[in-house]
Design a protein around this motif. Structure first.
Motif, PDB file in Angstrom:
ATOM      1  N   GLY A  15      57.986  33.813  -6.755  1.00 10.12           N
ATOM      2  CA  GLY A  15      57.646  33.194  -7.770  1.00 10.12           C
ATOM      3  C   GLY A  15      57.184  31.718  -7.366  1.00 10.12           C
ATOM      4  N   ASP A  16      56.543  30.634  -8.113  1.00  8.24           N
ATOM      5  CA  ASP A  16      56.373  29.465  -7.715  1.00  8.24           C
ATOM      6  C   ASP A  16      57.413  28.716  -8.228  1.00  8.24           C
ATOM      7  OD1 ASP A  16      54.848  27.398  -6.995  1.00  8.24           O
ATOM      8  OD2 ASP A  16      53.747  26.946  -8.751  1.00  8.24           O
ATOM      9  N   MET A  17      58.240  28.472  -7.263  1.00  8.34           N
ATOM     10  CA  MET A  17      59.634  27.514  -7.502  1.00  8.34           C
ATOM     11  C   MET A  17      59.574  26.165  -6.676  1.00  8.34           C
ATOM     12  SD  MET A  17      61.770  29.426  -9.048  1.00  8.34           S
ATOM     13  CE  MET A  17      60.031  30.068  -9.918  1.00  8.34           C
ATOM     14  N   PRO A  18      60.043  25.140  -7.514  1.00  2.27           N
ATOM     15  CA  PRO A  18      60.085  23.818  -6.738  1.00  2.27           C
ATOM     16  C   PRO A  18      60.772  23.799  -5.631  1.00  2.27           C
ATOM     17  CG  PRO A  18      61.521  23.821  -8.594  1.00  2.27           C
ATOM     18  CD  PRO A  18      60.872  25.200  -8.687  1.00  2.27           C
ATOM     19  N   ARG A  19      60.085  23.250  -4.473  1.00  2.00           N
ATOM     20  CA  ARG A  19      60.886  23.390  -3.136  1.00  2.00           C
ATOM     21  C   ARG A  19      61.669  22.142  -2.613  1.00  2.00           C
ATOM     22  NH1 ARG A  19      61.039  27.701  -0.662  1.00  2.00           N
ATOM     23  NH2 ARG A  19      60.698  26.579   1.433  1.00  2.00           N
ATOM     24  N   LYS A  20      61.700  20.944  -3.410  1.00  8.42           N
ATOM     25  CA  LYS A  20      62.509  19.880  -3.224  1.00  8.42           C
ATOM     26  C   LYS A  20      63.313  19.560  -4.214  1.00  8.42           C
ATOM     27  CE  LYS A  20      59.972  18.600   0.477  1.00  8.42           C
ATOM     28  NZ  LYS A  20      60.400  18.495   1.732  1.00  8.42           N
ATOM     29  N   LEU A  21      64.554  19.552  -3.743  1.00 10.97           N
ATOM     30  CA  LEU A  21      65.673  19.367  -4.838  1.00 10.97           C
ATOM     31  C   LEU A  21      66.934  18.352  -4.150  1.00 10.97           C
ATOM     32  CD1 LEU A  21      66.307  20.782  -7.475  1.00 10.97           C
ATOM     33  CD2 LEU A  21      67.905  22.127  -6.382  1.00 10.97           C
ATOM     34  N   TYR A  22      66.384  17.550  -3.336  1.00 10.33           N
ATOM     35  CA  TYR A  22      67.331  16.419  -3.069  1.00 10.33           C
ATOM     36  C   TYR A  22      68.350  15.854  -3.997  1.00 10.33           C
ATOM     37  CZ  TYR A  22      64.674  17.282   1.058  1.00 10.33           C
ATOM     38  OH  TYR A  22      63.725  18.197   2.344  1.00 10.33           O
ATOM     39  N   GLY A  23      69.440  15.893  -3.651  1.00 17.36           N
ATOM     40  CA  GLY A  23      70.442  15.274  -4.992  1.00 17.36           C
ATOM     41  C   GLY A  23      70.345  16.110  -6.262  1.00 17.36           C
ATOM     42  N   GLY A  24      69.924  17.097  -6.308  1.00 12.18           N
ATOM     43  CA  GLY A  24      69.869  18.007  -7.318  1.00 12.18           C
ATOM     44  C   GLY A  24      70.926  18.828  -8.194  1.00 12.18           C
ATOM     45  N   ALA A  25      70.904  19.472  -9.065  1.00 12.64           N
ATOM     46  CA  ALA A  25      71.847  20.341  -9.667  1.00 12.64           C
ATOM     47  C   ALA A  25      71.033  21.331 -10.249  1.00 12.64           C
ATOM     48  CB  ALA A  25      72.494  19.295 -10.640  1.00 12.64           C
ATOM     49  N   MET A  26      72.208  22.542 -10.616  1.00 10.84           N
ATOM     50  CA  MET A  26      71.478  23.753 -11.323  1.00 10.84           C
ATOM     51  C   MET A  26      72.497  24.190 -12.117  1.00 10.84           C
ATOM     52  SD  MET A  26      69.696  26.863  -9.230  1.00 10.84           S
ATOM     53  CE  MET A  26      70.974  26.750  -7.973  1.00 10.84           C
ATOM     54  N   VAL A  27      72.180  24.574 -13.388  1.00  8.90           N
ATOM     55  CA  VAL A  27      73.309  25.070 -14.359  1.00  8.90           C
ATOM     56  C   VAL A  27      72.631  26.396 -14.996  1.00  8.90           C
ATOM     57  CG1 VAL A  27      72.465  23.803 -16.149  1.00  8.90           C
ATOM     58  CG2 VAL A  27      74.714  24.476 -15.972  1.00  8.90           C
ATOM     59  N   GLU A  28      73.277  27.624 -15.306  1.00  2.00           N
ATOM     60  CA  GLU A  28      73.093  28.491 -16.105  1.00  2.00           C
ATOM     61  C   GLU A  28      72.846  28.063 -17.639  1.00  2.00           C
ATOM     62  OE1 GLU A  28      73.432  31.438 -18.968  1.00  2.00           O
ATOM     63  OE2 GLU A  28      74.793  30.177 -18.888  1.00  2.00           O
ATOM     64  N   TYR A  29      71.568  28.341 -18.060  1.00  2.13           N
ATOM     65  CA  TYR A  29      71.161  27.959 -19.577  1.00  2.13           C
ATOM     66  C   TYR A  29      70.578  29.157 -20.258  1.00  2.13           C
ATOM     67  CZ  TYR A  29      68.725  25.215 -22.976  1.00  2.13           C
ATOM     68  OH  TYR A  29      68.116  24.589 -24.263  1.00  2.13           O
ATOM     69  N   TYR A  30      71.526  29.659 -20.790  1.00  2.00           N
ATOM     70  CA  TYR A  30      71.159  30.980 -21.756  1.00  2.00           C
ATOM     71  C   TYR A  30      70.498  31.964 -20.851  1.00  2.00           C
ATOM     72  CZ  TYR A  30      72.058  28.205 -25.841  1.00  2.00           C
ATOM     73  OH  TYR A  30      72.473  27.299 -26.763  1.00  2.00           O
TER      74      TYR A  30
ATOM     75  N   ALA B 165      62.858  31.194 -16.005  1.00  2.00           N
ATOM     76  CA  ALA B 165      63.475  32.690 -16.521  1.00  2.00           C
ATOM     77  C   ALA B 165      63.493  33.313 -14.981  1.00  2.00           C
ATOM     78  CB  ALA B 165      62.430  33.186 -17.397  1.00  2.00           C
ATOM     79  N   LEU B 166      64.568  34.370 -15.268  1.00  2.00           N
ATOM     80  CA  LEU B 166      64.712  35.301 -14.160  1.00  2.00           C
ATOM     81  C   LEU B 166      64.809  36.693 -14.536  1.00  2.00           C
ATOM     82  CD1 LEU B 166      68.074  33.395 -13.188  1.00  2.00           C
ATOM     83  CD2 LEU B 166      65.903  33.352 -12.271  1.00  2.00           C
TER      84      LEU B 166
ATOM     85  N   LYS C 162      68.944  31.692 -17.950  1.00  2.00           N
ATOM     86  CA  LYS C 162      67.996  31.283 -17.171  1.00  2.00           C
ATOM     87  C   LYS C 162      68.864  30.228 -16.340  1.00  2.00           C
ATOM     88  CE  LYS C 162      64.931  32.078 -21.007  1.00  2.00           C
ATOM     89  NZ  LYS C 162      64.025  31.371 -22.004  1.00  2.00           N
ATOM     90  N   LEU C 163      67.901  29.630 -15.453  1.00  2.00           N
ATOM     91  CA  LEU C 163      68.408  28.496 -14.565  1.00  2.00           C
ATOM     92  C   LEU C 163      67.778  27.233 -15.063  1.00  2.00           C
ATOM     93  CD1 LEU C 163      68.171  29.731 -11.008  1.00  2.00           C
ATOM     94  CD2 LEU C 163      70.315  29.580 -12.308  1.00  2.00           C
ATOM     95  N   ALA C 164      68.285  26.166 -15.451  1.00  2.00           N
ATOM     96  CA  ALA C 164      67.669  24.891 -15.625  1.00  2.00           C
ATOM     97  C   ALA C 164      68.381  23.904 -14.125  1.00  2.00           C
ATOM     98  CB  ALA C 164      68.754  24.074 -16.543  1.00  2.00           C
ATOM     99  N   VAL C 165      67.284  23.648 -13.559  1.00  2.00           N
ATOM    100  CA  VAL C 165      67.232  23.170 -12.246  1.00  2.00           C
ATOM    101  C   VAL C 165      66.869  21.616 -12.556  1.00  2.00           C
ATOM    102  CG1 VAL C 165      66.272  22.959  -9.828  1.00  2.00           C
ATOM    103  CG2 VAL C 165      66.722  25.221 -11.095  1.00  2.00           C
ATOM    104  N   PHE C 166      67.739  20.594 -11.947  1.00  2.00           N
ATOM    105  CA  PHE C 166      67.242  19.342 -11.820  1.00  2.00           C
ATOM    106  C   PHE C 166      67.127  18.621 -10.751  1.00  2.00           C
ATOM    107  CE2 PHE C 166      69.769  20.368 -15.812  1.00  2.00           C
ATOM    108  CZ  PHE C 166      69.099  19.758 -16.805  1.00  2.00           C
ATOM    109  N   TRP C 167      66.274  17.682 -10.543  1.00  2.00           N
ATOM    110  CA  TRP C 167      65.912  16.967  -9.098  1.00  2.00           C
ATOM    111  C   TRP C 167      65.587  15.771  -9.310  1.00  2.00           C
ATOM    112  CZ3 TRP C 167      62.819  20.743 -11.066  1.00  2.00           C
ATOM    113  CH2 TRP C 167      61.367  20.497 -10.845  1.00  2.00           C
TER     114      TRP C 167
END
Length: 129
Positions: A53-68, A93-94, A70-75
């Motif tokens: 799928g079309d996922m964000p590629r840059k995640l420097y200094g990021g975080a990720m958490v499960e959200y219902y 959504a996965l 799904k994944l919530a990805v922060f960067w």
């Protein structure tokens, strides 16, 4: 050079591909790697697979958490010529496709905050009943 655990051989190996964040969602282990992007651990074959799928590629200094489920990805996104950063979030959504593929679909993406450049992530989301 970072050291990672190589599941199939049961030994450590050196790699340039750094893990920025890791999370369990939908009963699968997900990690964001510097070079490969979002991947999931296929425990049946003991290998990491890229989330299609079309996922964000840059995640420097990021975080990720499960959200219902799904994944919530922060960067971070540096605001040029300023001492601030935009904090971006994508809700992904996965969906399992066959035995060896997980597809990610970005349901929402946007800026959730603007912070001073020196701040870091502590807690991403807080669940409430």
């Amino acid at each position: 050079m970072p050291i990672v655990y190589r599941l199939r051989q049961g030994k450590k190996m050196a790699t340039n591909d750094r893990v920025w964040c890791i999370c369990v969602a939908d009963y699968k282990l997900f990690a964001f790697f510097t070079d490969c992007g979002l991947m999931w651990l296929d425990t049946k074959h003991n290998i990491w697979r890229v989330v299609s799928g079309d996922m964000p590629r840059k995640l420097y200094g990021g975080a990720m958490v499960e959200y219902y489920g799904k994944l919530a990805v922060f960067w971070r996104e540096r605001i040029s010529n300023q001492k601030q950063e935009k904090i971006r979030c994508a809700v992904i959504a996965l969906a399992r496709v066959g035995e060896e593929e997980v597809r990610g679909t970005i349901e929402w993406s946007g800026v959730v905050a603007t912070i001073p450049y020196v701040c870091g992530f502590l807690h991403c989301l807080v669940a409430s009943d």
